[in-house]
Design an enzyme around this catalytic site. Sequence first.
Site, PDB file in Angstrom:
ATOM      1  N   CYS A 182       5.449  -6.087   1.486  1.00 36.90           N
ATOM      2  CA  CYS A 182       5.802  -4.669   1.423  1.00 36.90           C
ATOM      3  C   CYS A 182       5.167  -3.891   2.589  1.00 36.90           C
ATOM      4  O   CYS A 182       5.571  -4.094   3.724  1.00 36.90           O
ATOM      5  CB  CYS A 182       5.396  -4.114   0.060  1.00 36.90           C
ATOM      6  SG  CYS A 182       6.276  -2.616  -0.317  1.00 36.90           S
ATOM      7  N   TYR A 183       4.157  -3.049   2.328  1.00 37.95           N
ATOM      8  CA  TYR A 183       3.530  -2.351   3.455  1.00 37.95           C
ATOM      9  C   TYR A 183       3.060  -3.368   4.495  1.00 37.95           C
ATOM     10  O   TYR A 183       3.168  -3.141   5.698  1.00 37.95           O
ATOM     11  CB  TYR A 183       2.337  -1.513   2.963  1.00 37.95           C
ATOM     12  CG  TYR A 183       1.577  -0.819   4.082  1.00 37.95           C
ATOM     13  CD1 TYR A 183       2.035   0.388   4.608  1.00 37.95           C
ATOM     14  CD2 TYR A 183       0.423  -1.382   4.622  1.00 37.95           C
ATOM     15  CE1 TYR A 183       1.360   1.023   5.646  1.00 37.95           C
ATOM     16  CE2 TYR A 183      -0.262  -0.757   5.665  1.00 37.95           C
ATOM     17  CZ  TYR A 183       0.208   0.447   6.164  1.00 37.95           C
ATOM     18  OH  TYR A 183      -0.464   1.062   7.193  1.00 37.95           O
ATOM     19  N   HIS A 243       7.778  -7.667  -3.977  1.00 32.82           N
ATOM     20  CA  HIS A 243       6.468  -8.122  -4.473  1.00 32.82           C
ATOM     21  C   HIS A 243       6.576  -9.462  -5.206  1.00 32.82           C
ATOM     22  O   HIS A 243       7.020  -9.493  -6.351  1.00 32.82           O
ATOM     23  CB  HIS A 243       5.876  -7.067  -5.410  1.00 32.82           C
ATOM     24  CG  HIS A 243       5.462  -5.826  -4.699  1.00 32.82           C
ATOM     25  ND1 HIS A 243       4.240  -5.688  -4.095  1.00 32.82           N
ATOM     26  CD2 HIS A 243       6.134  -4.674  -4.459  1.00 32.82           C
ATOM     27  CE1 HIS A 243       4.157  -4.501  -3.521  1.00 32.82           C
ATOM     28  NE2 HIS A 243       5.289  -3.866  -3.720  1.00 32.82           N
ATOM     29  N   GLY A 278       0.838  -1.191   0.000  1.00 36.96           N
ATOM     30  CA  GLY A 278       0.000   0.000   0.000  1.00 36.96           C
ATOM     31  C   GLY A 278       0.869   1.235   0.000  1.00 36.96           C
ATOM     32  O   GLY A 278       2.064   1.164   0.297  1.00 36.96           O
ATOM     33  N   GLU A 288       4.146 -11.096  -6.382  1.00 37.01           N
ATOM     34  CA  GLU A 288       3.010 -11.260  -7.297  1.00 37.01           C
ATOM     35  C   GLU A 288       3.254 -10.690  -8.689  1.00 37.01           C
ATOM     36  O   GLU A 288       2.477 -10.929  -9.598  1.00 37.01           O
ATOM     37  CB  GLU A 288       1.751 -10.628  -6.677  1.00 37.01           C
ATOM     38  CG  GLU A 288       1.748  -9.104  -6.538  1.00 37.01           C
ATOM     39  CD  GLU A 288       2.456  -8.588  -5.276  1.00 37.01           C
ATOM     40  OE1 GLU A 288       3.299  -9.326  -4.721  1.00 37.01           O
ATOM     41  OE2 GLU A 288       2.181  -7.455  -4.866  1.00 37.01           O
ATOM     42  N   LYS A 301     -11.862 -11.584 -15.655  1.00 41.83           N
ATOM     43  CA  LYS A 301     -12.274 -11.813 -17.043  1.00 41.83           C
ATOM     44  C   LYS A 301     -11.727 -13.127 -17.623  1.00 41.83           C
ATOM     45  O   LYS A 301     -12.445 -13.868 -18.282  1.00 41.83           O
ATOM     46  CB  LYS A 301     -11.774 -10.637 -17.887  1.00 41.83           C
ATOM     47  CG  LYS A 301     -12.215 -10.668 -19.307  1.00 41.83           C
ATOM     48  CD  LYS A 301     -13.419  -9.803 -19.461  1.00 41.83           C
ATOM     49  CE  LYS A 301     -13.955  -9.799 -20.865  1.00 41.83           C
ATOM     50  NZ  LYS A 301     -15.155  -8.961 -20.935  1.00 41.83           N
ATOM     51  N   SER A 334     -25.671  -9.745 -25.478  1.00 37.88           N
ATOM     52  CA  SER A 334     -25.085  -8.885 -26.516  1.00 37.88           C
ATOM     53  C   SER A 334     -24.237  -9.695 -27.481  1.00 37.88           C
ATOM     54  O   SER A 334     -23.877  -9.225 -28.548  1.00 37.88           O
ATOM     55  CB  SER A 334     -24.214  -7.819 -25.857  1.00 37.88           C
ATOM     56  OG  SER A 334     -23.065  -8.437 -25.286  1.00 37.88           O
ATOM     57  N   GLY A 335     -23.894 -10.929 -27.064  1.00 41.00           N
ATOM     58  CA  GLY A 335     -22.975 -11.716 -27.883  1.00 41.00           C
ATOM     59  C   GLY A 335     -21.546 -11.548 -27.401  1.00 41.00           C
ATOM     60  O   GLY A 335     -20.641 -12.235 -27.852  1.00 41.00           O
ATOM     61  N   GLY A 336     -21.320 -10.619 -26.465  1.00 42.05           N
ATOM     62  CA  GLY A 336     -19.990 -10.438 -25.871  1.00 42.05           C
ATOM     63  C   GLY A 336     -19.703 -11.562 -24.883  1.00 42.05           C
ATOM     64  O   GLY A 336     -20.587 -12.374 -24.564  1.00 42.05           O
ATOM     65  N   VAL A 337     -18.473 -11.607 -24.393  1.00 38.75           N
ATOM     66  CA  VAL A 337     -18.036 -12.728 -23.557  1.00 38.75           C
ATOM     67  C   VAL A 337     -18.888 -12.871 -22.282  1.00 38.75           C
ATOM     68  O   VAL A 337     -19.440 -13.936 -22.001  1.00 38.75           O
ATOM     69  CB  VAL A 337     -16.551 -12.552 -23.143  1.00 38.75           C
ATOM     70  CG1 VAL A 337     -16.108 -13.720 -22.276  1.00 38.75           C
ATOM     71  CG2 VAL A 337     -15.676 -12.438 -24.374  1.00 38.75           C
ATOM     72  N   ASP A 338     -19.020 -11.776 -21.525  1.00 41.10           N
ATOM     73  CA  ASP A 338     -19.654 -11.886 -20.211  1.00 41.10           C
ATOM     74  C   ASP A 338     -21.121 -12.304 -20.300  1.00 41.10           C
ATOM     75  O   ASP A 338     -21.567 -13.213 -19.602  1.00 41.10           O
ATOM     76  CB  ASP A 338     -19.537 -10.567 -19.438  1.00 41.10           C
ATOM     77  CG  ASP A 338     -18.090 -10.133 -19.317  1.00 41.10           C
ATOM     78  OD1 ASP A 338     -17.208 -11.007 -19.403  1.00 41.10           O
ATOM     79  OD2 ASP A 338     -17.845  -8.924 -19.160  1.00 41.10           O
ATOM     80  N   SER A 339     -21.880 -11.632 -21.166  1.00 42.07           N
ATOM     81  CA  SER A 339     -23.305 -11.970 -21.223  1.00 42.07           C
ATOM     82  C   SER A 339     -23.500 -13.359 -21.833  1.00 42.07           C
ATOM     83  O   SER A 339     -24.409 -14.093 -21.444  1.00 42.07           O
ATOM     84  CB  SER A 339     -24.107 -10.907 -21.973  1.00 42.07           C
ATOM     85  OG  SER A 339     -23.765 -10.862 -23.332  1.00 42.07           O
ATOM     86  N   SER A 340     -22.619 -13.753 -22.751  1.00 45.54           N
ATOM     87  CA  SER A 340     -22.761 -15.079 -23.366  1.00 45.54           C
ATOM     88  C   SER A 340     -22.530 -16.179 -22.335  1.00 45.54           C
ATOM     89  O   SER A 340     -23.314 -17.134 -22.236  1.00 45.54           O
ATOM     90  CB  SER A 340     -21.744 -15.259 -24.496  1.00 45.54           C
ATOM     91  OG  SER A 340     -21.963 -14.316 -25.504  1.00 45.54           O
TER      92      SER A 340
END
Length: 515
Positions: free
Chosen positions: A85-86, A172, A58, A174, A371, A226-232
Amino acid sequence: MTTPYKDKILILDFGSQYSQLIARRIRELSVYSEIRPFSETLEAIRAFEPSGLVLSGGPASVIDADAPLPHPEIFDLGIPILGICYGMQLMTHMLGGEVAPSAKREYGAAVLTRTAESELLAGLEKNLRVWMSHGDRINKTPEGFAPIAATDNSPVAAMADGSRRFYALQFHPEVVHTPEGVEILKNFVYSVCGCSPSWTMHSFVEQSVSEIRGRVGEGRVLCALSGGVDSSVAAVLIHRAIGDRLTCIYVDNGLMRLGESEKVVRTFRDQFHIDLKAVEASEQFLSRLSGVTDPEEKRKIIGNEFIKIFEAEATQLGQVDFLAQGTLYPDVIESISFKGPSATIKSHHNVGGLPERMKLKLVEPFRELFKDEVRLVGRELGIPEEVLYRQPFPGPGLGIRILGEITRERLAVLREADAIVIEEIKAAGLYRQIWQSFAVLLPIRTVGVMGDERTYDHVVALRAVNSRDGMTADWVQLPFELLARISNRIINEVKGVNRVTYDISSKPPSTIEWE
Ligand code: XMP
């Protein structure tokens, strides 16, 4: 909220830009992890039943009077803790060690040398490349801790209290700039915390299906597809849970790409047997857009029209109880962590306001997912790769890629040009590597020559950008031969275009879409 996954890690967020990365890295180890604000109550932490805690980095300094501190009793929970770190300075400060401002800020690559054996760094080389980013340093380790690694500037770059299973790193693990970071996190998660890799997309799907069934009961769910990834992926997942009690609505606003609407209907109605209502509304959108050239006005009209149509269709369906939304984990984190809301540069459209007006409850199966995890769920559900790896496409569609007035004639020109761009980018094997690549139709005409004839025709701009999240973007250095091929094909094949240009601006200060 409790989660059903047995082994899980809780990350307390102190505002680091890398907090999300920690969660992702741990999930990539097939162990479920969640991010909560640093101020999370002890009860909530206990209820989550974590196998271990990570205290993130942070921007603050623990030396400051108003430094963000977690509940002090997290150190009495009897579970392993990793401070990064922090998080390390915090552990030092709260457990009785001493933190002091460093004479030299350490930022960037450093070489870490292991100075003692520990479970956390077990199996790693003696010298490791690590990524540092800190101002304060550890002067004295807390009671029970011993240093386990150092760098030139940090005599205590890592420390351990093996008996309490508390570990802390000044660097870090990560980020990709710490190449062995994943091994360190693996040691923490598997060996120190004793987690087994049980978070898989298969288990996620099973779990979600039963959760959706529990939440929806005998109710009905509506989904704007919509045909997009998330809604599909949301549609197919919810369909698996409740079958025909899910109805999807796809609105063809006349601003879609070549063959797009047919493809959506074919995939979801014919292949997945989803109850899909395709609404052909081009006329309604295009007549409202007639004569409109202002980008924000276009966006507002398209957004409002969409909601109007969606609502009318939904009302016809009779009693509906839930609306499906593809909210992703980064949106959720955004709303719970202490990063301020960013200014609205463009008004994005979605089904905003609808749930309240129609008194719909929400089904948001991806609130916990990133995603790329949604894509993996989609793969698990058998959704075609072509859908899962589609580049983002804005809600207002080609409407904001036609500069100036939107007419059917100009739409036809852009559709053809865009289809060529996509086809060639795919043929060059670049489609998945590029965040977005598309054509834009400009509101000017230029002089050209074809055969012996003077032409006075449209100009198409090409745009290809790389981005991680759409917030910033760099233009892609497409190979000249590819640019040449796209340009030749567009000028030769698309009637009415005699010039192609390439957009070499990055975001900021430009944006990805031209409007
Ligand atoms: P800009 O143009 O703001 O775009 O740099 C950033 C990302 O957002 C997409 N975009 C939209 N997506 N509705 C959407 O769903 C919208 O109204 C919208 N406007 C832009 C854009 O394609 C890019 O990925």
